[in-house]
Structure formats: C-alpha cells, structure tokens
Design a protein around this motif. Structure first.
Motif, PDB file in Angstrom:
ATOM      1  N   ALA A 138       1.852  27.232 -20.178  1.00 17.84           N
ATOM      2  CA  ALA A 138       1.157  26.575 -19.066  1.00 17.84           C
ATOM      3  C   ALA A 138       1.326  25.059 -19.049  1.00 17.84           C
ATOM      4  O   ALA A 138       1.702  24.479 -18.028  1.00 17.84           O
ATOM      5  CB  ALA A 138      -0.329  26.945 -19.087  1.00 17.84           C
ATOM      6  N   LEU A 139       1.053  24.399 -20.173  1.00 17.38           N
ATOM      7  CA  LEU A 139       1.156  22.941 -20.204  1.00 17.38           C
ATOM      8  C   LEU A 139       2.594  22.442 -20.196  1.00 17.38           C
ATOM      9  O   LEU A 139       2.963  21.657 -19.301  1.00 17.38           O
ATOM     10  CB  LEU A 139       0.401  22.386 -21.413  1.00 17.38           C
ATOM     11  CG  LEU A 139       0.411  20.850 -21.538  1.00 17.38           C
ATOM     12  CD1 LEU A 139      -0.269  20.207 -20.344  1.00 17.38           C
ATOM     13  CD2 LEU A 139      -0.249  20.414 -22.842  1.00 17.38           C
ATOM     14  N   GLU A 142       4.645  23.381 -16.893  1.00 19.77           N
ATOM     15  CA  GLU A 142       4.163  22.658 -15.712  1.00 19.77           C
ATOM     16  C   GLU A 142       4.504  21.171 -15.797  1.00 19.77           C
ATOM     17  O   GLU A 142       4.847  20.547 -14.795  1.00 19.77           O
ATOM     18  CB  GLU A 142       2.656  22.852 -15.540  1.00 19.77           C
ATOM     19  CG  GLU A 142       2.242  24.278 -15.240  1.00 19.77           C
ATOM     20  CD  GLU A 142       3.036  24.888 -14.102  1.00 19.77           C
ATOM     21  OE1 GLU A 142       3.105  24.271 -13.017  1.00 19.77           O
ATOM     22  OE2 GLU A 142       3.611  25.980 -14.298  1.00 19.77           O
ATOM     23  N   TRP A 207      -2.698  19.679 -12.675  1.00 23.55           N
ATOM     24  CA  TRP A 207      -3.624  20.494 -13.457  1.00 23.55           C
ATOM     25  C   TRP A 207      -4.109  21.724 -12.702  1.00 23.55           C
ATOM     26  O   TRP A 207      -4.585  22.675 -13.326  1.00 23.55           O
ATOM     27  CB  TRP A 207      -4.803  19.646 -13.933  1.00 23.55           C
ATOM     28  CG  TRP A 207      -4.411  18.804 -15.089  1.00 23.55           C
ATOM     29  CD1 TRP A 207      -3.969  17.513 -15.067  1.00 23.55           C
ATOM     30  CD2 TRP A 207      -4.379  19.213 -16.469  1.00 23.55           C
ATOM     31  NE1 TRP A 207      -3.674  17.081 -16.333  1.00 23.55           N
ATOM     32  CE2 TRP A 207      -3.908  18.103 -17.216  1.00 23.55           C
ATOM     33  CE3 TRP A 207      -4.697  20.382 -17.143  1.00 23.55           C
ATOM     34  CZ2 TRP A 207      -3.758  18.144 -18.603  1.00 23.55           C
ATOM     35  CZ3 TRP A 207      -4.536  20.429 -18.522  1.00 23.55           C
ATOM     36  CH2 TRP A 207      -4.086  19.323 -19.234  1.00 23.55           C
ATOM     37  N   ILE A 210      -1.526  24.270 -13.613  1.00 24.22           N
ATOM     38  CA  ILE A 210      -1.691  24.554 -15.044  1.00 24.22           C
ATOM     39  C   ILE A 210      -2.808  25.577 -15.243  1.00 24.22           C
ATOM     40  O   ILE A 210      -2.667  26.534 -16.002  1.00 24.22           O
ATOM     41  CB  ILE A 210      -2.003  23.261 -15.835  1.00 24.22           C
ATOM     42  CG1 ILE A 210      -0.763  22.383 -15.943  1.00 24.22           C
ATOM     43  CG2 ILE A 210      -2.502  23.609 -17.247  1.00 24.22           C
ATOM     44  CD1 ILE A 210      -1.007  21.038 -16.604  1.00 24.22           C
ATOM     45  N   HIS A 213      -1.620  28.981 -13.936  1.00 27.26           N
ATOM     46  CA  HIS A 213      -0.604  29.487 -14.863  1.00 27.26           C
ATOM     47  C   HIS A 213      -1.263  30.046 -16.124  1.00 27.26           C
ATOM     48  O   HIS A 213      -0.921  31.138 -16.596  1.00 27.26           O
ATOM     49  CB  HIS A 213       0.349  28.339 -15.214  1.00 27.26           C
ATOM     50  CG  HIS A 213       1.608  28.773 -15.898  1.00 27.26           C
ATOM     51  ND1 HIS A 213       2.798  28.101 -15.744  1.00 27.26           N
ATOM     52  CD2 HIS A 213       1.877  29.791 -16.764  1.00 27.26           C
ATOM     53  CE1 HIS A 213       3.732  28.696 -16.470  1.00 27.26           C
ATOM     54  NE2 HIS A 213       3.195  29.722 -17.102  1.00 27.26           N
TER      55      HIS A 213
END
Length: 270
Positions: A138-139, A142, A207, A210, A213
């Motif tokens: 995710a982090l 993205e 975000w 994120i 996700h």
C-alpha cells in the motif's frame, strides 16, 4: 517549443529511472525473501520484506526529490491531519461497500465463508497482516505510482491521460515482478490501478488510495488459504463483486457528489 520538449524529456527520464529502480527493489527483495524462507510463507520474513521495500522506496524518492530540488508535498501529500482524513476516507470507501456486498452474496447463497480458526486468531493475524500489507504494497506502491509518477505526469498531461499512463506502468510493473500470474490477475491489476489513479486525481491526496489499497489487499490476503483462517467457496465472485466492483463504483460516485466535494475533499487536500 524546444523548452517544452526538454522538460518532457527530463520528466520522462526521471520517471523511467524511478520506475526501473522500483522494479529492481521488488525483484531483489523478492529473491532475497525466497532464498531466506525457502519459498514458504513466514509471517516474520514477510514483514521484514515489507519493511525493506518501504525503506528502499522512501530512500529512492528522498534521493530523487533532493536531486530535483522538489518537495514531498508534490507527491500528493498534505498536512498530517488532512493525510489522516484522506487515509480514513479511503478505508471507509472500501470497507463499507465491501462488507455490504459480502453480506448480500452470503444471504443469496452465492458464496460460502467457513471459519477455520478462532476469531481471536483471525483478528490478531489481520492486525499484523495489515502492517505487512501497508509496508509491502500500500505505502511503497502508492508512493511510486500514484505519488511520484502521477505528479510528474500531471505536469505534462491532463488527468484522464495521466490515469491511463500510470495504469499502464503499474500493469507492466506487476508483470515484471511476477504479480500477474493468472488471467484473473491480468484483469484485476489494470482495473485496480485505474481506480486508484482516479481516486488520487479526485482527492488530490495520495493517502486516500493508500487507505483503499490497504483495506482491499489486507482482507484479500487474509482469505488466502495459506493463512488457514477462512475458506471461501466461489472466491472469484466475492472478489469481483464485493471487493472490487461495488467499492470502486461507490467511491467514484461519492467523490463526484457535491456534498463530498464541498465538505470532505477540502479536508483531505488542505
């Protein structure tokens, strides 16, 4: 005209360099993890894999921003409060529609979900898994695609084309690192990248995608049989209808509602 071409050439060069290094990071860490764990799933090695990927990704972007003399805010960041609102909104956009969709499918006997382990074990594992998914997917993904690459493309093209270009690059990335291993994944990843890019364009804050996700991939992986917590009959229907179609459609509708535009979006991009 010459200056414009030079700026585009510079932007494409920087995007290419970051894209290549991102692929190298994932390939290297994947190979290292396979060697250490002998190809078997291990919770600790999976977490360390995510920590390594996130660390190297942030290092890559820090170096890129310093070389370019640019700010992290250009990647789709805002202040802490706005980022938190965007992250929570992204979680909610997925969690609520997906939960409702799952309940509908179960009530219609279109899917069956069997609980194998205890609920305590499931919640503990879900909590740990969410941190791992945040670090491994995710982090960093993205930051690279809906952050750095998206922001660079936005300086040259309109959002419609930017969304398609980042979708193409994300699909190529997925193929290179081995995430596209079936027809289902080939259908999933481009659509997933498209909706994440659309959310990024609408919210103007990285975000939000994120959060979206993180939510979808945590639950999807939790249902994987390797974790031995839950078994799903007709998982494809659950994933397509409840996990992808309903949340994506709901999110797109919400982000185009006037009330959301006036009351929510200013909170996430201030």
């Amino acid at each position: 005209m010459t200056d414009k071409r030079h700026l585009r050439f510079t932007a494409f060069t920087r995007i290419s360099i970051v894209f290549i290094f991102a692929n190298m990071i994932w390939i290297f860490i994947n190979l290292l993890n396979t060697y250490v764990s002998d190809g078997e799933y291990d919770r600790f090695s999976h977490f360390m894999m995510g920590l390594s990927i996130t660390t190297l990704t942030i290092l890559l972007l820090v170096i890129s921003c310093r070389i370019e003399n640019s700010s992290w805010f250009e990647l789709g960041m805002a202040n802490f409060k706005s980022n938190l609102y965007a992250f929570l909104f992204g979680l909610i956009i997925w969690l609520l529609p997906a939960s409702i969709g799952t309940l509908i499918l179960v009530s219609l006997n279109m899917i069956e979900i069997a609980v194998i382990s205890s609920w305590k074990e499931i919640f503990i594992h879900c909590f740990i898994l969410s941190f791992t998914v945040f670090l491994i997917e995710a982090l960093p993904e993205e930051l690279i695609f809906r952050g750095y690459i998206f922001s660079k493309l936005q300086k040259m093209f309109k959002n419609n084309l930017v969304i398609l270009l980042q979708m193409l690059l994300f699909t190529i990335f997925g193929f290179i690192i081995g995430s596209i291993y079936s027809v289902e994944q080939f259908l999933f990843i481009p659509g997933f990248a498209f909706i994440l890019g659309y959310f990024r364009a609408k919210a103007q804050n990285i975000w939000l995608p994120i959060g979206f996700h993180l939510a979808i991939m945590t639950v999807t992986q939790l249902l994987n049989t390797i974790h031995k917590h839950l078994e799903v009959d007709n998982f494809f229907t659950l994933q397509f209808a409840a996990f992808i179609l309903l949340p994506s459609t709901t999110g797109a509708i919400l982000l185009n509602m006037e009330w959301i535009k006036r009351r929510i979006l200013p909170l996430v991009n201030s």
